[in-house]
Design an enzyme around this catalytic site. Sequence first.
Site, short mmCIF file in Angstrom:
data_model
loop_
_atom_site.label_atom_id
_atom_site.label_comp_id
_atom_site.label_asym_id
_atom_site.label_seq_id
_atom_site.Cartn_x
_atom_site.Cartn_y
_atom_site.Cartn_z
N ALA A 149 5.24 -8.49 1.29
CA ALA A 149 5.09 -7.17 1.92
C ALA A 149 3.72 -7.12 2.62
O ALA A 149 2.93 -8.06 2.51
CB ALA A 149 5.20 -6.08 0.86
N TRP A 150 3.44 -6.00 3.29
CA TRP A 150 2.23 -5.94 4.11
C TRP A 150 1.04 -5.24 3.45
O TRP A 150 -0.03 -5.15 4.04
CB TRP A 150 2.52 -5.25 5.45
CG TRP A 150 3.39 -4.02 5.35
CD1 TRP A 150 4.71 -3.94 5.69
CD2 TRP A 150 3.03 -2.72 4.87
NE1 TRP A 150 5.19 -2.67 5.45
CE2 TRP A 150 4.18 -1.90 4.95
CE3 TRP A 150 1.85 -2.15 4.38
CZ2 TRP A 150 4.18 -0.56 4.56
CZ3 TRP A 150 1.85 -0.83 3.98
CH2 TRP A 150 3.00 -0.05 4.07
N ASN A 151 1.20 -4.71 2.25
CA ASN A 151 0.10 -3.89 1.71
C ASN A 151 -1.04 -4.71 1.10
O ASN A 151 -2.19 -4.33 1.19
CB ASN A 151 0.62 -2.84 0.73
CG ASN A 151 1.38 -3.43 -0.42
OD1 ASN A 151 1.82 -4.59 -0.37
ND2 ASN A 151 1.54 -2.66 -1.48
N PRO A 175 4.97 -14.42 5.19
CA PRO A 175 4.29 -13.13 5.04
C PRO A 175 5.02 -12.05 5.85
O PRO A 175 5.89 -12.36 6.66
CB PRO A 175 2.91 -13.38 5.63
CG PRO A 175 3.05 -14.56 6.53
CD PRO A 175 4.25 -15.34 6.09
N SER A 176 4.66 -10.81 5.62
CA SER A 176 5.20 -9.73 6.45
C SER A 176 4.77 -9.95 7.90
O SER A 176 3.64 -10.38 8.17
CB SER A 176 4.67 -8.38 5.96
OG SER A 176 4.92 -7.39 6.93
N GLU A 177 5.64 -9.62 8.82
CA GLU A 177 5.32 -9.75 10.24
C GLU A 177 4.21 -8.79 10.67
O GLU A 177 3.64 -8.92 11.75
CB GLU A 177 6.59 -9.57 11.10
CG GLU A 177 7.26 -8.21 11.00
CD GLU A 177 8.19 -8.06 9.79
OE1 GLU A 177 8.04 -8.79 8.80
OE2 GLU A 177 9.08 -7.19 9.85
N GLY A 229 15.85 -1.66 -0.87
CA GLY A 229 17.01 -1.96 -0.02
C GLY A 229 16.97 -3.39 0.48
O GLY A 229 18.01 -4.09 0.49
N THR A 230 15.78 -3.86 0.86
CA THR A 230 15.67 -5.25 1.33
C THR A 230 15.91 -6.19 0.15
O THR A 230 16.56 -7.23 0.30
CB THR A 230 14.27 -5.52 1.93
OG1 THR A 230 13.88 -4.40 2.73
CG2 THR A 230 14.25 -6.76 2.77
N GLU A 248 10.02 -7.92 -6.73
CA GLU A 248 8.94 -6.93 -6.95
C GLU A 248 9.16 -5.83 -5.93
O GLU A 248 8.82 -5.99 -4.76
CB GLU A 248 7.58 -7.59 -6.77
CG GLU A 248 7.27 -8.66 -7.80
CD GLU A 248 7.00 -8.10 -9.19
OE1 GLU A 248 6.64 -6.92 -9.31
OE2 GLU A 248 7.18 -8.85 -10.16
N CYS A 282 2.70 -0.03 -4.52
CA CYS A 282 4.04 0.13 -5.11
C CYS A 282 4.02 0.87 -6.44
O CYS A 282 4.95 1.60 -6.76
CB CYS A 282 4.67 -1.24 -5.30
SG CYS A 282 3.59 -2.37 -6.19
N GLU A 461 5.71 -10.96 -12.43
CA GLU A 461 4.63 -11.77 -11.88
C GLU A 461 3.44 -11.64 -12.83
O GLU A 461 3.32 -10.64 -13.55
CB GLU A 461 4.23 -11.28 -10.48
CG GLU A 461 5.28 -11.65 -9.45
CD GLU A 461 4.87 -11.47 -8.00
OE1 GLU A 461 4.13 -10.52 -7.70
OE2 GLU A 461 5.31 -12.27 -7.17
#
Length: 487
Positions: A149-151, A175-177, A229-230, A248, A282, A461
């Site tokens: 994710a991007w965070n 990685p996230s785009e 959802g992903t 996660e 999250c 994790e």
Amino acid sequence: MTTPVYENFINGHFLKNQTGDTFAVTNPATDEVIYHVEIADEFIQNAAIESAKQGFAAWSAMTPIERSRILLKAVAILRERNDGLAKVEVLDTGKPWQEAECVDVETGADVIEYFAGLAPAQVGQQQMVGNDFYYTRKEPLGICAGIGAWNYPLQIACWKSGPALAAGNAVIFKPSEETPLGAIKLAEIFIEAGVPAGVFNVVQGAAEVGQWLTANPNIEKVSFTGEVGTGKKVMASAAGSLKDVTMELGGKSPLLVFDDADVSQAVSAAMLGNFYTQGEICTNCTRIYVHKNVYQQFIDELKTRTEQNIIAGDPMDPEVNLGALISKKHQELVLGYIDKGIQEGATLLTGGKALSPASAPNGYFVEPTVFVDCKDDMTIVKEEIFGPVMSVLVFDDEDDVIQRANDTHLGLAAGVFTKDIQRAHRVIHQLQAGICWINSYGNSPAEMPVGGYKQSGIGRENGIETLDHYTQTKSIYVGMSNIESPF
Ligand code: NAD
């Protein structure tokens, strides 16, 4: 001015794609494109698999202590380069420098260090069965995919590669785009530290590249961080080749503040758990249940501190403690939730609008926002917003608030504030969440397993058990006498 173009990182070096397709990455605090990244086309995808196969052969043949030594070198480089890496994270994510400088690289390095230390300590079993015996070997899985994710881009790449590499696997990480650079920097560091080429590869792109990873039969495991959802799509796709999965996912976590709590401490926890990283965490405690006897005191202090102590602006300014949201689209989504909260009758205590700070006027900022007098069935109380939006609810009965806190399909985290030690444990044991805090919120040391209950995740994790998720057990039976056979 031309911006840099980053290629995919395969077999220890950058590799040009064949289609020439790229995507742009924008600094969320300035709305400016800062660099471009090549998308992993079929050529890159095939090269990544071949590279990871070779990397796996070399890496899995090394002893755990050799792998550990190399990974510890990578940890040392990560720490030496803390400030440069933290800056990458600030420019990619929009989060405040004051956070990235002391959290993002540090917590990533800690996890690699932790698993590097554990790798040589992983042992199998041996047991006599009559005169015969069996023993077990902990073997790596093979090629593992990580999807981030991007965070916390660099931290996520470290949290996934640490246990995977320590156990002897090769990794293909996407990685996230939105935030692709941190993982590339990590790949370079692994090579510098002596990790063989091909052990950690970075492929770039959005959902299609992720889908390719989840469907590819050469990959044994997918560790995914992202939305619920992903996660469901990833798991369904991974089922096609029965891959192991770690999920996660998102949360809508409750924090319960009892009337014997230290209210100021509880306000600190609520603010940390809603405004740190501008709410894009999250585990955030976005549902705050406050006992009716301390409700007014809690919201009075919360309003004062939110209005006085939060400084939004250029995230690289060390004074700034509220950064920009990841994208314009995400800013609009968060503002849409705030509108919904107002429409559904929640009382806006503070915030509620987009922000345009003088030092970062084009950034995607949202004011720290607090809704009070919320009801359990409001959209803002039910759905993950992933922005600086807190919902405060009132309660007066312990059993009732536990039932309300658990009334969700999510179960990532939960917290309790009380000075009554028995109540603290009694309540936390009944909350349906994988990561819980008592008189604290958000701390996540490498030693502590993290992951979700219900639809917030599968697997864990960090912590010792995670190493087991990156190995498989081979049982070997040894016959010590003649075989008894009817044939
Ligand atoms: P996302 O689900 O949109 O994307 C996550 C990753 O999945 C990205 O790399 C994306 O490119 C990729 N992807 C998208 N569609 C895919 C598909 N069909 N197949 C394979 N890969 C695909 O999530 P996001 O917006 O990047 O991140 C925010 C979400 O992540 C929030 O819900 C947050 O709660 C969650 N999160 C969870 C944790 C945790 O540890 N539980 C940590 C951080 C973020």
